[in-house]
Design a protein around this motif. Structure first.
Motif, PDB file in Angstrom:
ATOM      1  N   PHE A  11      -0.841   5.543  -3.829  1.00  0.00           N
ATOM      2  CA  PHE A  11       0.304   4.648  -2.525  1.00  0.00           C
ATOM      3  C   PHE A  11      -0.644   5.768  -1.198  1.00  0.00           C
ATOM      4  O   PHE A  11      -0.522   6.313  -1.246  1.00  0.00           O
ATOM      5  CB  PHE A  11       1.401   5.031  -2.527  1.00  0.00           C
ATOM      6  N   GLU A  12      -0.238   4.999  -0.505  1.00  0.00           N
ATOM      7  CA  GLU A  12      -0.397   4.865   1.488  1.00  0.00           C
ATOM      8  C   GLU A  12       0.394   4.635   2.371  1.00  0.00           C
ATOM      9  O   GLU A  12       0.282   3.390   2.002  1.00  0.00           O
ATOM     10  CB  GLU A  12      -2.003   5.322   1.382  1.00  0.00           C
ATOM     11  N   VAL A  13       1.036   4.899   3.265  1.00  0.00           N
ATOM     12  CA  VAL A  13       2.091   4.909   3.738  1.00  0.00           C
ATOM     13  C   VAL A  13       1.178   5.265   5.461  1.00  0.00           C
ATOM     14  O   VAL A  13       1.030   6.071   5.666  1.00  0.00           O
ATOM     15  CB  VAL A  13       3.424   5.223   3.656  1.00  0.00           C
ATOM     16  N   THR A  46      -2.064   8.795   7.864  1.00  0.00           N
ATOM     17  CA  THR A  46      -0.831   8.767   7.276  1.00  0.00           C
ATOM     18  C   THR A  46      -0.821   9.198   6.311  1.00  0.00           C
ATOM     19  O   THR A  46      -1.154  10.694   6.090  1.00  0.00           O
ATOM     20  CB  THR A  46      -2.145   7.097   6.685  1.00  0.00           C
ATOM     21  N   VAL A  47       0.244   9.234   5.222  1.00  0.00           N
ATOM     22  CA  VAL A  47       0.765   9.971   3.587  1.00  0.00           C
ATOM     23  C   VAL A  47       0.166   9.125   2.664  1.00  0.00           C
ATOM     24  O   VAL A  47       0.572   7.618   2.548  1.00  0.00           O
ATOM     25  CB  VAL A  47       2.099  10.246   3.704  1.00  0.00           C
ATOM     26  N   GLU A  66       8.245   1.890   1.401  1.00  0.00           N
ATOM     27  CA  GLU A  66       7.941   1.060   2.134  1.00  0.00           C
ATOM     28  C   GLU A  66       9.150   0.243   2.970  1.00  0.00           C
ATOM     29  O   GLU A  66       8.422  -0.424   4.346  1.00  0.00           O
ATOM     30  CB  GLU A  66       8.122  -0.945   1.244  1.00  0.00           C
ATOM     31  N   LYS A  67       9.566   0.686   3.001  1.00  0.00           N
ATOM     32  CA  LYS A  67      10.608   0.192   3.590  1.00  0.00           C
ATOM     33  C   LYS A  67      12.014   1.538   4.323  1.00  0.00           C
ATOM     34  O   LYS A  67      12.660   1.032   5.518  1.00  0.00           O
ATOM     35  CB  LYS A  67      12.230  -0.235   2.954  1.00  0.00           C
ATOM     36  N   THR A  68      12.187   2.986   3.396  1.00  0.00           N
ATOM     37  CA  THR A  68      13.226   3.414   4.469  1.00  0.00           C
ATOM     38  C   THR A  68      12.483   4.867   4.923  1.00  0.00           C
ATOM     39  O   THR A  68      12.202   5.286   6.369  1.00  0.00           O
ATOM     40  CB  THR A  68      14.247   4.048   2.725  1.00  0.00           C
ATOM     41  N   GLY A  69      11.995   6.075   4.048  1.00  0.00           N
ATOM     42  CA  GLY A  69      11.086   6.845   4.321  1.00  0.00           C
ATOM     43  C   GLY A  69      11.952   8.247   4.629  1.00  0.00           C
ATOM     44  O   GLY A  69      12.565   7.814   4.870  1.00  0.00           O
ATOM     45  N   SER A  70      11.840   8.302   5.938  1.00  0.00           N
ATOM     46  CA  SER A  70      12.163   9.786   6.226  1.00  0.00           C
ATOM     47  C   SER A  70      13.408   8.925   7.262  1.00  0.00           C
ATOM     48  O   SER A  70      11.891   8.416   8.348  1.00  0.00           O
ATOM     49  CB  SER A  70      11.648  11.302   7.097  1.00  0.00           C
ATOM     50  N   ILE A  75       7.452   2.948   9.531  1.00  0.00           N
ATOM     51  CA  ILE A  75       6.948   2.431   8.367  1.00  0.00           C
ATOM     52  C   ILE A  75       6.111   1.052   8.982  1.00  0.00           C
ATOM     53  O   ILE A  75       6.923   0.300   8.879  1.00  0.00           O
ATOM     54  CB  ILE A  75       7.551   2.596   6.861  1.00  0.00           C
ATOM     55  N   GLU A  76       4.979   1.416   8.757  1.00  0.00           N
ATOM     56  CA  GLU A  76       4.004  -0.320   9.116  1.00  0.00           C
ATOM     57  C   GLU A  76       4.113  -0.764   7.853  1.00  0.00           C
ATOM     58  O   GLU A  76       4.346  -1.814   8.463  1.00  0.00           O
ATOM     59  CB  GLU A  76       2.824   0.109  10.233  1.00  0.00           C
ATOM     60  N   ARG A  77       3.267  -0.079   6.939  1.00  0.00           N
ATOM     61  CA  ARG A  77       3.248  -0.754   5.884  1.00  0.00           C
ATOM     62  C   ARG A  77       2.746   0.489   4.678  1.00  0.00           C
ATOM     63  O   ARG A  77       2.257   1.172   5.477  1.00  0.00           O
ATOM     64  CB  ARG A  77       1.663  -1.825   5.787  1.00  0.00           C
ATOM     65  N   ALA A  78       2.740   0.005   3.867  1.00  0.00           N
ATOM     66  CA  ALA A  78       2.460   0.818   3.201  1.00  0.00           C
ATOM     67  C   ALA A  78       1.793  -0.088   1.897  1.00  0.00           C
ATOM     68  O   ALA A  78       1.716  -1.103   0.984  1.00  0.00           O
ATOM     69  CB  ALA A  78       3.774   1.189   2.228  1.00  0.00           C
ATOM     70  N   GLU A  79       1.109   0.858   1.087  1.00  0.00           N
ATOM     71  CA  GLU A  79      -0.465   0.179   0.366  1.00  0.00           C
ATOM     72  C   GLU A  79      -0.328   0.357  -1.239  1.00  0.00           C
ATOM     73  O   GLU A  79       0.533   1.646  -1.174  1.00  0.00           O
ATOM     74  CB  GLU A  79      -2.029   0.214   0.067  1.00  0.00           C
TER      75      GLU A  79
END
Length: 98
Positions: A11-13, A46-47, A66-70, A75-79
């Motif tokens: 993943f990459e956020v 990114t992370v 994709e939606k929550t994170g810290s 968050i713009e997008r997660a791949e």
């Protein structure tokens, strides 16, 4: 009873995910869900990382990334890439790489 299907995914956020404890929360969430893998900051803001675990738990974690994170992240997008079934874990836990 059949064992749960294990999957691995990279993943990459993208977004405001550095300097907002994103990796710490990712590590906590991954551990809470019983996942294994790692995450780290990249030079381009990114992370990224890898998740390994039962398919259902990996799906929950993908939604979280994709939606929550810290709390302070934006968050713009997660791949997600290279998702595949695995026979066994290659990591012993979930940790932050530096």
């Amino acid at each position: 009873m059949a064992a749960k299907k294990l999957v691995a995914v990279d993943f990459e956020v993208f977004g405001k995910v550095q300097g907002v404890f994103f990796r710490k929360y990712t590590e906590e969430q991954g551990t809470k869900l019983g996942l294994r893998g790692w995450c780290m900051n990249t030079r381009h803001g990114t992370v990224q990382g890898q998740l390994q675990g039962p398919e259902g738990m990996v799906k929950i974690m993908k939604d979280w990334l994709e939606k929550t994170g810290s709390p302070s992240s934006r968050i713009e997008r997660a791949e997600f890439k290279n998702e595949k079934a695995i026979e066994d874990y290659t990591f012993s836990g979930f940790n932050i790489r530096h």
